[in-house]
Design a protein around this motif. Structure first.
Motif, PDB file in Angstrom:
ATOM      1  N   UNK A   1       0.990  -1.310   0.304  1.00  0.00           N
ATOM      2  CA  UNK A   1       0.169  -0.174   0.338  1.00  0.00           C
ATOM      3  C   UNK A   1       1.023   0.729   0.298  1.00  0.00           C
ATOM      4  N   UNK A   2       2.301   1.216   0.904  1.00  0.00           N
ATOM      5  CA  UNK A   2       3.106   2.058   0.761  1.00  0.00           C
ATOM      6  C   UNK A   2       2.511   3.550   1.417  1.00  0.00           C
ATOM      7  N   UNK A   3       1.823   3.293   1.757  1.00  0.00           N
ATOM      8  CA  UNK A   3       1.108   5.161   2.766  1.00  0.00           C
ATOM      9  C   UNK A   3       2.327   5.054   3.664  1.00  0.00           C
ATOM     10  N   UNK A   4       2.725   6.648   3.622  1.00  0.00           N
ATOM     11  CA  UNK A   4       3.939   7.267   4.501  1.00  0.00           C
ATOM     12  C   UNK A   4       3.743   7.397   6.146  1.00  0.00           C
TER      13      UNK A   4
ATOM     14  N   UNK B   1      -2.132   0.297   6.252  1.00  0.00           N
ATOM     15  CA  UNK B   1      -1.152   0.278   4.561  1.00  0.00           C
ATOM     16  C   UNK B   1       0.614   0.691   4.861  1.00  0.00           C
TER      17      UNK B   1
ATOM     18  N   UNK C   1       5.212   1.225   4.296  1.00  0.00           N
ATOM     19  CA  UNK C   1       5.084   0.921   3.049  1.00  0.00           C
ATOM     20  C   UNK C   1       7.267   0.786   3.563  1.00  0.00           C
TER      21      UNK C   1
ATOM     22  N   UNK D   1      10.381   4.109  -4.773  1.00  0.00           N
ATOM     23  CA  UNK D   1       9.109   5.284  -5.290  1.00  0.00           C
ATOM     24  C   UNK D   1       9.796   6.669  -5.930  1.00  0.00           C
TER      25      UNK D   1
ATOM     26  N   UNK E   1      13.292   7.197  -5.900  1.00  0.00           N
ATOM     27  CA  UNK E   1      14.487   7.195  -6.989  1.00  0.00           C
ATOM     28  C   UNK E   1      13.966   8.040  -8.198  1.00  0.00           C
ATOM     29  N   UNK E   2      12.752   7.811  -8.686  1.00  0.00           N
ATOM     30  CA  UNK E   2      12.405   8.868 -10.195  1.00  0.00           C
ATOM     31  C   UNK E   2      12.130  10.616  -9.913  1.00  0.00           C
ATOM     32  N   UNK E   3      12.354  11.170  -8.153  1.00  0.00           N
ATOM     33  CA  UNK E   3      12.192  12.907  -8.436  1.00  0.00           C
ATOM     34  C   UNK E   3      13.726  13.393  -8.368  1.00  0.00           C
ATOM     35  N   UNK E   4      13.713  14.251  -8.727  1.00  0.00           N
ATOM     36  CA  UNK E   4      14.613  15.373  -9.313  1.00  0.00           C
ATOM     37  C   UNK E   4      16.038  15.042  -8.171  1.00  0.00           C
ATOM     38  N   UNK E   5      17.471  14.911  -8.968  1.00  0.00           N
ATOM     39  CA  UNK E   5      18.923  14.372  -8.949  1.00  0.00           C
ATOM     40  C   UNK E   5      18.619  14.928  -7.346  1.00  0.00           C
TER      41      UNK E   5
ATOM     42  N   UNK F   1      14.391  15.419  -0.863  1.00  0.00           N
ATOM     43  CA  UNK F   1      14.146  14.257  -0.908  1.00  0.00           C
ATOM     44  C   UNK F   1      14.706  12.779  -2.180  1.00  0.00           C
ATOM     45  N   UNK F   2      15.699  13.237  -2.920  1.00  0.00           N
ATOM     46  CA  UNK F   2      16.336  12.605  -3.475  1.00  0.00           C
ATOM     47  C   UNK F   2      17.483  11.986  -2.908  1.00  0.00           C
TER      48      UNK F   2
END
Lengths: 277, 281
Positions: free
Chosen positions: B220-223, B232, B234, B242, B244-248, B252-253
């Motif tokens: 479920x990946x809830x935070x 749920x 994570x 989830x 890793x696709x954020x801005x380098x 967050x990254x």
């Protein structure tokens, strides 16, 4: 080696003789004599159109191979910027700093809506913006408060890379909070199957992805659909972009030109998006 | 020692060294990349705070807890099942059924986790949702159940191999003294096979903590911090996948390196604890 070349030339000649006869004059003609690999990644809303276009191109000219991956808009922009792929798709306009950093050139080839959706068995089919915001912020937690069953609302959202999320968050939620209890899924396809399987779910997907397995929720009395996005009545809409690093070159340029051609635009329309030309 | 021996020795030594170095290098790499954050004094907030990037909060406590809950629960489910199955294969030893089970277990080790994820979504999630009568069915329990299925084969193969190594003569001696099967298992097999049982469990725990897809697809990946097994949640691995696709360049990254280090430390501690348990028995 010589043998290989001979075979290759024979194939090219055969293709040159046979294909125009089969395909007639079409937008695909520019791919004649091309070969190589085209790598595409990013926005998951784009995938059905990408797949269809790639299928037609590869059938026309088998020397071209096109790979398509998801990952979300953020991933698409990042990967094309870092030179990992040739075309990076995004379901939102790249941010000014992204454009500047990577020297992106953007190509918008369709318009798409982002619709709140529920399970088809859910009696709730309309919400006001305020209600939707309260639901996503975790302030309304039962379907009973919205005229449905006495069951908890299962929230679904997308990860930070998603263009669909960023458009929905900005235009439907007014940049309001999304509850930490929300479930996360990683693509439009995954969202559709999650909502289709969960009778107490609410989520949001690209209008192009909507089918009978999910039910759209009217927002402030406007039902999201191809028609209402087109007419502008339904406001939660965005462009679908294919981005390249610098000016598009070679196969990438031809691929994007194909998307913009009448044939490419027809594919976009068939897959549930609004063509730009 | 002749030259061939020496060459082989050197070859194996360098292979071992490469392995060990690769492991350490990965840790070093993550620490170096996480250093700016560690220096900035945000580390404590990251390790203990909530995750809400829109509000500038990047805490990964909920994910660490999610990892421990999901992996721990899957171990609790899988351990008795695996122990039972391996005792069945090695001690009860029914001819046909035992071999069949062993064959099945070997087959199971080859199934890719994404298949388990799919089966979970379409079979287990609706079941858990309708039985529990609340939530979406994407929860700790669902992920743990599916993970248990994933790690069972590893445990069963390890357990049965170490049980099979218990000398036959000892077991014959128990039989000769009129011992019951229970006594045989309790006083001979368990103590003798213990190290193998511990290593199998550690390996399975490592696999459970390290698995990404099942938790990503079913958890479920809830935070938020999970309060029950029906919530749920994570895991650290799903979190990395989830984010890793954020801005380098985004914070967050950068925080996912901290997640990586935490994951590394957690598995490392698990192995150390197991080694200690092995020695003390």
């Amino acid at each position: 080696m010589k043998m290989k070349n001979t075979i290759k030339w024979t194939l090219v000649c055969m293709a040159a003789v046979l294909l125009p006869a089969v395909a007639g004059a079409s937008a695909l003609d520019t791919f004649k004599g091309e070969s190589g690999t085209l790598r595409i990644s990013g926005g998951t809303a784009h995938i059905p159109v990408m797949k269809e276009a790639a299928k037609r191109i590869m059938r026309f000219n088998p020397d071209i191979s096109i790979t398509i991956a998801g990952g979300g808009s953020g991933a698409g922009i990042k990967q094309v910027g870092e030179g990992l792929v040739d075309i990076g798709n995004s379901g939102r306009k790249p941010k000014p700093q992204e454009i500047e950093k990577y020297g992106l050139s953007m190509h918008k080839w369709a318009i798409d809506g982002v619709a709140p959706v529920v399970n088809p068995d859910n009696p709730v089919t309309a919400l006001s913006s305020d209600q939707l915001r309260a639901v996503y912020a975790g302030k309304i937690t039962s379907w009973k408060d919205l005229g449905g069953e006495d069951r908890g609302i299962n929230l679904y959202t997308r990860d930070a890379s998603s263009g669909t999320r960023s458009v929905f968050w900005k235009k439907a939620l007014g940049k309001g909070d999304i509850s930490g209890k929300a479930n996360f899924v990683a693509s439009n396809g995954a969202m559709k199957s999650a909502i289709g399987n969960d009778p107490y779910a609410i989520g949001y997907i690209s209008v192009g992805y909507m089918d009978k397995s999910v039910a759209p929720v009217a927002l402030d009395n406007v039902r999201p659909s191809l028609g209402s996005v087109k007419s502008g009545d339904y406001k939660v809409a965005r462009g679908l972009y294919s981005n390249t690093k610098g000016e598009a070159k070679g196969l990438a340029a031809k691929f994007i030109a194909y998307l913009m051609s009448p044939e490419g635009q027809k594919i976009a329309a068939e897959k549930g998006f609004i063509p730009v030309n | 020692m002749d030259s061939g021996d020496r060459a082989a020795r050197r070859l194996f030594f360098s292979a071992g060294l490469t392995c060990a170095l690769a492991g350490l290098l990965v840790l070093g790499f993550m620490v170096v990349l996480g250093l700016p954050l560690i220096r900035s004094g945000m580390l404590w907030d990251i390790l203990t705070g909530p995750w809400s990037p829109d509000h500038g909060q990047f805490g990964i406590l909920a994910m660490a807890v999610g990892s421990v809950y999901i992996a721990g629960l899957s171990l609790i489910i899988a351990f008795p099942v695996s122990l039972g199955a391996s005792l069945f294969i090695e001690v009860v030893r029914p001819r046909g059924a035992g071999r069949l089970l062993e064959w099945l277990v070997r087959l199971m080790t080859a199934i890719p986790t994404v298949i388990y994820g799919f089966v979970g979504i379409f079979l287990l999630v609706p079941l858990v949702r309708s039985f529990s009568g609340q939530g979406s069915g994407l929860c700790i329990l669902t992920a743990a159940l599916m993970l248990a299925v994933l790690i069972c084969p590893t445990m069963i193969l390890f357990f049965s191999r170490s049980i099979a190594r218990v000398p036959r003569t000892w077991l014959d001696a128990v039989d000769a003294m009129g011992g019951t099967p229970y006594q045989k298992v309790r006083h001979i097999i368990f103590p003798a096979a213990w190290p193998g049982i511990v290593s199998g469990t550690v390996l399975a725990f490592g696999r459970a903590v390290g698995d990404t897809l099942i938790a990503l697809m079913l958890g479920g990946n809830a935070v938020t911090l999970p309060e029950s097994v029906l919530d749920s949640a994570r895991t650290l691995t799903a979190h990395i996948a989830l984010v890793i696709a954020a801005d380098f360049d985004s914070l967050e990254f950068k925080t996912i390196f901290i997640s990586g280090i935490l994951l590394y430390v957690m598995t490392g501690l698990g192995i150390l604890a197991a080694r200690a348990a092995e020695k003390n028995l």
